[in-house]
Design a protein around this motif. Structure first.
Motif, PDB file in Angstrom:
ATOM      1  N   HIS A   1       0.810  -1.219   0.000  1.00  0.00           N
ATOM      2  CA  HIS A   1       0.000   0.000   0.000  1.00  0.00           C
ATOM      3  C   HIS A   1       0.843   1.270   0.000  1.00  0.00           C
ATOM      4  O   HIS A   1       0.312   2.342  -0.275  1.00  0.00           O
TER       5      HIS A   1
ATOM      6  N   PRO B   1      -1.934   6.052  -3.302  1.00  0.00           N
ATOM      7  CA  PRO B   1      -2.430   7.221  -2.569  1.00  0.00           C
ATOM      8  C   PRO B   1      -3.694   6.831  -1.802  1.00  0.00           C
ATOM      9  O   PRO B   1      -4.257   5.758  -2.003  1.00  0.00           O
ATOM     10  N   GLU B   2      -4.140   7.718  -0.930  1.00  0.00           N
ATOM     11  CA  GLU B   2      -5.418   7.504  -0.240  1.00  0.00           C
ATOM     12  C   GLU B   2      -6.551   7.617  -1.262  1.00  0.00           C
ATOM     13  O   GLU B   2      -6.401   8.316  -2.242  1.00  0.00           O
ATOM     14  N   PRO B   3      -7.649   6.943  -1.113  1.00  0.00           N
ATOM     15  CA  PRO B   3      -8.020   6.101   0.013  1.00  0.00           C
ATOM     16  C   PRO B   3      -7.513   4.659  -0.108  1.00  0.00           C
ATOM     17  O   PRO B   3      -7.663   3.878   0.808  1.00  0.00           O
ATOM     18  N   TYR B   4      -6.912   4.313  -1.242  1.00  0.00           N
ATOM     19  CA  TYR B   4      -6.473   2.939  -1.488  1.00  0.00           C
ATOM     20  C   TYR B   4      -5.407   2.508  -0.491  1.00  0.00           C
ATOM     21  O   TYR B   4      -5.371   1.351  -0.076  1.00  0.00           O
ATOM     22  N   HIS B   5      -4.557   3.432  -0.093  1.00  0.00           N
ATOM     23  CA  HIS B   5      -3.484   3.139   0.857  1.00  0.00           C
ATOM     24  C   HIS B   5      -4.060   2.526   2.135  1.00  0.00           C
ATOM     25  O   HIS B   5      -3.610   1.482   2.597  1.00  0.00           O
ATOM     26  N   SER B   6      -5.055   3.172   2.692  1.00  0.00           N
ATOM     27  CA  SER B   6      -5.650   2.702   3.950  1.00  0.00           C
ATOM     28  C   SER B   6      -6.562   1.495   3.770  1.00  0.00           C
ATOM     29  O   SER B   6      -6.739   0.709   4.703  1.00  0.00           O
ATOM     30  N   GLU B   7      -7.120   1.321   2.595  1.00  0.00           N
ATOM     31  CA  GLU B   7      -8.112   0.270   2.372  1.00  0.00           C
ATOM     32  C   GLU B   7      -7.537  -1.032   1.810  1.00  0.00           C
ATOM     33  O   GLU B   7      -8.222  -2.052   1.814  1.00  0.00           O
ATOM     34  N   HIS B   8      -6.295  -1.002   1.332  1.00  0.00           N
ATOM     35  CA  HIS B   8      -5.763  -2.141   0.590  1.00  0.00           C
ATOM     36  C   HIS B   8      -5.779  -3.443   1.380  1.00  0.00           C
ATOM     37  O   HIS B   8      -6.159  -4.490   0.857  1.00  0.00           O
TER      38      HIS B   8
ATOM     39  N   ARG C   1       1.432   5.816  -6.632  1.00  0.00           N
ATOM     40  CA  ARG C   1       2.158   6.915  -5.981  1.00  0.00           C
ATOM     41  C   ARG C   1       3.659   6.620  -6.029  1.00  0.00           C
ATOM     42  O   ARG C   1       4.109   5.577  -5.581  1.00  0.00           O
TER      43      ARG C   1
END
Length: 132
Positions: free
Chosen positions: A56, A60-67, A92
């Motif tokens: 992750h 970038p967010e929101p994928y970073h937190s959700e991965h 990113r």
């Protein structure tokens, strides 16, 4: 003459290293295993900065937190949202800049361990051409 196991491994490594697109493998927890030279160049990290980190960090967010929840959801339900399909996502780089990319993900097994391979094609030039 048949190739030795070492020769086959060397050949596979050469193929991966010569690929134009970025190739990154992760384990079932999302931790990066090998990444090829194209991934190093595309994302701007040293090769060793990839290994052992959660993938992750390339999002970038929101994928970073959700991965991590994406992986957990797949492992729990078996429902594929990107595996075997591929789609346009945002990556990113090490400098924090983002770029459009096409990500194709496949699953493979080594014994009972599940791993994933991501093949990443940079869409920056295509996006710039569309805007022009």
């Amino acid at each position: 003459m048949p190739q030795t196991a070492a020769g086959k491994a060397s050949r596979l490594e050469s193929i991966l290293e010569s690929a134009v697109d970025a190739i990154i493998t992760i384990d079932s927890a999302g931790v990066v295993e090998p990444a090829n030279a194209a991934a190093v160049k595309l994302f701007g990290y040293d090769r060793q900065e990839f290994i052992g980190r959660n993938v992750h960090f390339l999002m970038p967010e929101p994928y970073h937190s959700e991965h991590d929840s994406y992986i957990r959801n797949y492992r729990t339900t078996g429902r594929r949202k990107i595996i075997g399909i591929g789609r346009k996502v945002i990556g990113r780089r090490s400098d924090g800049s983002t770029f459009p990319m096409h990500l194709s993900v496949s699953e493979f097994h080594i014994g009972e361990d599940v791993h994933f391979t991501g093949i990443i094609h940079d869409l920056t030039e295509q996006a710039e051409a569309e805007q022009a």
